[in-house]
Write a protein that holds these residues in place. Sequence first.
Motif, short mmCIF file in Angstrom:
data_model
loop_
_atom_site.label_atom_id
_atom_site.label_comp_id
_atom_site.label_asym_id
_atom_site.label_seq_id
_atom_site.Cartn_x
_atom_site.Cartn_y
_atom_site.Cartn_z
N TYR A 29 2.02 4.15 7.72
CA TYR A 29 1.99 4.36 6.38
C TYR A 29 0.33 3.92 6.01
O TYR A 29 -0.44 3.12 6.72
CB TYR A 29 2.65 3.51 5.66
N SER A 31 -2.28 3.62 2.65
CA SER A 31 -2.29 3.31 1.03
C SER A 31 -3.40 4.02 0.64
O SER A 31 -4.48 4.24 1.27
CB SER A 31 -2.42 1.62 0.76
N GLU A 33 -5.97 4.70 -2.91
CA GLU A 33 -6.41 3.97 -4.00
C GLU A 33 -7.63 4.79 -4.54
O GLU A 33 -8.25 5.46 -3.93
CB GLU A 33 -6.97 2.63 -3.59
N ALA A 44 -1.73 0.83 5.50
CA ALA A 44 -0.99 -0.02 4.97
C ALA A 44 -0.46 -1.24 5.40
O ALA A 44 -0.03 -1.04 6.84
CB ALA A 44 0.46 0.77 4.37
N TRP A 76 6.53 2.94 -0.55
CA TRP A 76 5.24 3.58 -0.03
C TRP A 76 5.34 5.19 -0.13
O TRP A 76 4.45 5.87 0.26
CB TRP A 76 5.40 3.14 1.39
#
Length: 78
Positions: A29, A31, A33, A44, A76
Amino acid sequence: MPITKVTRNYQITIPAEIRKALGIKEGEYLSVELRGDEIVIKKAEMEWPSLDLGRDFTPEEIEENSRKALAEASRWEE
């Protein structure tokens, strides 16, 4: 600086040199932003609940651990 293209499904491919430098593997995974007009993608930090497999579990404990794992996974996928 590598360049990648947005596909018809709004997906991108992370260039191999970036994946290798960060150790990104299939199924991991990331992340995403938004910072002003930039998109920042990071590995992540996910904490999955672990189970002590050396003991028996009650149905309530199994249900609670399953609920925690599903909640974390769905967080997620947003």
